[in-house]
Design an enzyme around this catalytic site. Structure first.
Site, PDB file in Angstrom:
ATOM      1  CD  GLU A 187       8.997  -2.214   1.452  1.00 15.58           C
ATOM      2  OE1 GLU A 187       8.841  -2.206  -0.240  1.00 15.58           O
ATOM      3  OE2 GLU A 187       7.872  -2.171   1.961  1.00 15.58           O
ATOM      4  CG  HIS A 218       0.671  -0.934  -7.538  1.00 12.89           C
ATOM      5  ND1 HIS A 218       1.256  -0.132  -6.434  1.00 12.89           N
ATOM      6  CD2 HIS A 218      -0.461  -0.374  -7.268  1.00 12.89           C
ATOM      7  CE1 HIS A 218       0.265   0.205  -5.436  1.00 12.89           C
ATOM      8  NE2 HIS A 218      -0.890   0.077  -6.376  1.00 12.89           N
ATOM      9  NE  ARG A 221      -4.817   8.681  -0.046  1.00 10.02           N
ATOM     10  CZ  ARG A 221      -4.570   8.079  -1.331  1.00 10.02           C
ATOM     11  NH1 ARG A 221      -5.787   7.858  -2.363  1.00 10.02           N
ATOM     12  NH2 ARG A 221      -3.752   7.753  -1.624  1.00 10.02           N
TER      13      ARG A 221
HETATM   14  P1  ADP Z   1       3.812   5.980  -1.900  1.00 10.15           P
HETATM   15  O1  ADP Z   1       3.206   6.226  -0.668  1.00 10.15           O
HETATM   16  O2  ADP Z   1       4.805   7.535  -2.388  1.00 10.15           O
HETATM   17  O3  ADP Z   1       3.130   6.023  -3.133  1.00 10.15           O
HETATM   18  P2  ADP Z   1       4.704   3.214  -2.591  1.00 10.15           P
HETATM   19  O4  ADP Z   1       5.107   2.746  -0.521  1.00 10.15           O
HETATM   20  O5  ADP Z   1       3.301   3.009  -2.205  1.00 10.15           O
HETATM   21  O6  ADP Z   1       4.787   4.759  -1.984  1.00 10.15           O
HETATM   22  O7  ADP Z   1       4.802   3.062  -3.226  1.00 10.15           O
HETATM   23  C1  ADP Z   1       4.721   3.565  -4.807  1.00 10.15           C
HETATM   24  C2  ADP Z   1       5.755   2.983  -5.840  1.00 10.15           C
HETATM   25  O8  ADP Z   1       6.566   2.435  -5.557  1.00 10.15           O
HETATM   26  C3  ADP Z   1       4.964   1.258  -6.257  1.00 10.15           C
HETATM   27  O9  ADP Z   1       3.811   1.389  -6.398  1.00 10.15           O
HETATM   28  C4  ADP Z   1       5.792   0.755  -6.445  1.00 10.15           C
HETATM   29  O10 ADP Z   1       5.774   1.083  -8.096  1.00 10.15           O
HETATM   30  C5  ADP Z   1       7.265   1.118  -5.651  1.00 10.15           C
HETATM   31  N1  ADP Z   1       7.905   0.321  -5.252  1.00 10.15           N
HETATM   32  C6  ADP Z   1       7.446   0.654  -3.821  1.00 10.15           C
HETATM   33  N2  ADP Z   1       8.333  -0.425  -2.802  1.00 10.15           N
HETATM   34  C7  ADP Z   1       8.655  -0.737  -4.478  1.00 10.15           C
HETATM   35  C8  ADP Z   1       9.569  -2.207  -3.684  1.00 10.15           C
HETATM   36  N3  ADP Z   1      10.399  -2.899  -2.373  1.00 10.15           N
HETATM   37  N4  ADP Z   1      10.411  -2.600  -5.446  1.00 10.15           N
HETATM   38  C9  ADP Z   1      10.281  -2.140  -6.064  1.00 10.15           C
HETATM   39  N5  ADP Z   1       8.774  -0.957  -5.939  1.00 10.15           N
HETATM   40  C10 ADP Z   1       8.943  -0.528  -5.319  1.00 10.15           C
END
Ligand code: ADP
Length: 451
Positions: free
Chosen positions: A202, A210, A293
């Site tokens: 990504e 977020h 969930r």
């Molecule tokens: P997990 O399932 O491990 O929690 P997520 O995909 O929900 O992973 O991402 C967790 C956090 O990582 C997000 O809340 C954000 O802070 C950061 N993050 C994820 N993807 C990106 C991105 N493309 N760019 C910047 N930060 C990201």
């Protein structure tokens, strides 16, 4: 007639209590399960019945599907609520529960499986017209493929595990020089943590918030959203403090993303409670994942909507219609949640041990979800979160004033906790202005605590 004869709660700590409370208000008896380390835990003490399901290690107790199903069988439970974490997003467990003729209080196994793999989740959302973070179309076959996509979307980029969770299996590459290492580290971490080294790419957003949307859907095609939560205050991709609503979002933006999300989930035939997580930057939403969930931070939504999410999960699982529409849902005031962890507030090392004294704050608009009590021993085997402090007030400044006051009252003696970190955050002018992104807390910690 109660909705279920008896509900087994396959979890521990504050969330086991949270589910128990909803069951009790619905007139449903509950069964607690516990490891040998949790025999004295509050969720066991307050439950109608309890069953020991194994030794301290979560793998042998709270993740032991056979033990949990046996416990349901011997106690005559007819439904299982998984809480969050542990087996809550395990499709095989949900299937097993149903195969035993019990009700799984949560989404269908197919949807849990689809959303548990972030690659299939993103593909599904794309088909349904939900905007995504730019990146690879699916899994990356090799490093060359990663290079190509990275060149297309532009650096920095993030290599992420398809099976990711808890912020693991995620590595940033600032430039092409760093891509190879990020690729190898993310895959190795993903293999070790999830037994699946599939990764995708990504674009790494430099200053997003977020923002996530709470969804409820019944078995009769009704889908509503309960507004957003802003969970930008994170350390190592783990949420520390959450707010509802987001200080950054307008009501019109909420309505728009809400309409997109509810339409998508109605088409998908989704049921029960779920959360769509987005990154929000330059007034654009980009989907990152869906959690099938209850979330840790669900109370902030409950406070502003006046809807008990666990009660709704149970009613939906019993086949009841929602009984209200989007237009009936009103948002009132502002709510903030602090996650209090048994961790050193400066080094973040876990601090298991005996609670010598405990005093929870109270008063108007203050809620504490916790299973702590004086004399309790915080075991070293599980997640370090020991309490959630939630405040609700008519406006955000009033909620902050209330939070500051509640934090002053909160006393957990005997072990170090992250309460002092929250006290510093609420005093910060930038936090008070709501002016922060997902990178803000890491910087704050580095500046204030010399991390
Ligand atoms: P997990 O399932 O491990 O929690 P997520 O995909 O929900 O992973 O991402 C967790 C956090 O990582 C997000 O809340 C954000 O802070 C950061 N993050 C994820 N993807 C990106 C991105 N493309 N760019 C910047 N930060 C990201």
């Amino acid at each position: 007639m109660p909705l279920f004869g008896k509900v087994l709660i396959a979890n521990r700590g504050e969330i086991a209590l949270r589910v128990q409370r909803a069951c009790r208000e619905l007139g449903i008896p509950t069964v607690a399960v516990h490891s040998t380390a949790d025999a004295e835990a509050m969720h066991v003490r307050l439950s109608d019945e309890s069953v020991c399901i194994g030794p301290p290690s979560a793998r042998d107790s709270y993740l032991n599907m056979a033990s949990i199903l046996s416990a349901a069988h011997v106690t005559g439970a007819d439904a299982i609520h998984p809480g969050y974490g542990f087996l809550s997003e395990n499709a095989a467990f949900a299937e097993m529960v149903e195969a035993h003729g019990l009700t799984f209080i949560g989404p269908s196994p197919d949807h849990i499986r689809m959303m548990g793999d972030k690659i299939t989740a993103k593909a599904a959302m794309m088909r349904l017209g939900v905007p995504l973070v730019p990146g690879s179309d699916g899994a990356l076959s090799d490093l060359d493929a990663a290079r190509e996509v990275a060149a297309r979307v532009g650096y920095p980029v993030l290599i992420k595990a398809a099976a990711g969770g808890g912020g693991r299996g995620m590595k940033v590459a600032e430039s092409e020089d760093e891509l190879s290492e990020a690729w190898h580290v993310a895959r190795t971490e993903a293999r070790a943590a999830f037994g699946n080294d599939e990764v995708y790419l990504e674009k790494y957003l430099d200053r997003p918030r977020h923002i996530e949307l709470q969804i409820l859907a019944d078995n009769h095609g009704h889908v509503v959203h309960l507004g957003e939560r802003d969970c930008s205050l994170q350390r190592r991709h783990q949420k520390i403090l959450e707010e509802a609503g987001s200080p950054a979002l307008t009501a019109a933006e909420r309505d728009e993303i809400g309409a997109t999300a509810t339409t998508a989930l109605r088409q998908l035939g989704f049921r029960n409670a779920g959360t769509l997580e987005f990154l929000y930057q330059d007034r654009q939403f980009a989907f990152i994942e869906m959690n099938t969930r209850l979330q840790v931070e669900h109370p902030v939504t409950e406070m502003v909507c006046g809807i008990d999410l666990v009660r709704e999960q149970i009613r939906i699982a019993a086949g009841e219609p929602l009984g209200y529409t989007q237009a009936d849902i009103e948002f009132s005031g502002h709510a903030i949640e602090c996650r209090v962890n048994a961790e050193d507030p400066e080094t973040f090392m876990p601090t298991p041990g005996r609670i010598q004294a405990y005093h929870a704050p109270g008063g108007l608009g203050v809620r504490v979800d916790s299973a702590l009590y004086a004399g309790y021993f915080v075991p070293p085997y599980y997640d370090s979160m020991i309490a959630k402090l939630i405040v609700h007030a008519p406006t955000r400044p009033q909620a902050i004033a209330r939070l500051r006051r509640a934090l002053e009252e909160f006393a957990v003696l005997g072990i170090k906790t992250t309460l002092p970190l929250h006290q510093r955050i609420v005093e910060d002018p930038q936090f008070q202005a709501g002016d922060y992104t997902i990178h803000w807390l890491e910087k704050f910690v580095a500046e204030h605590l010399g991390d």
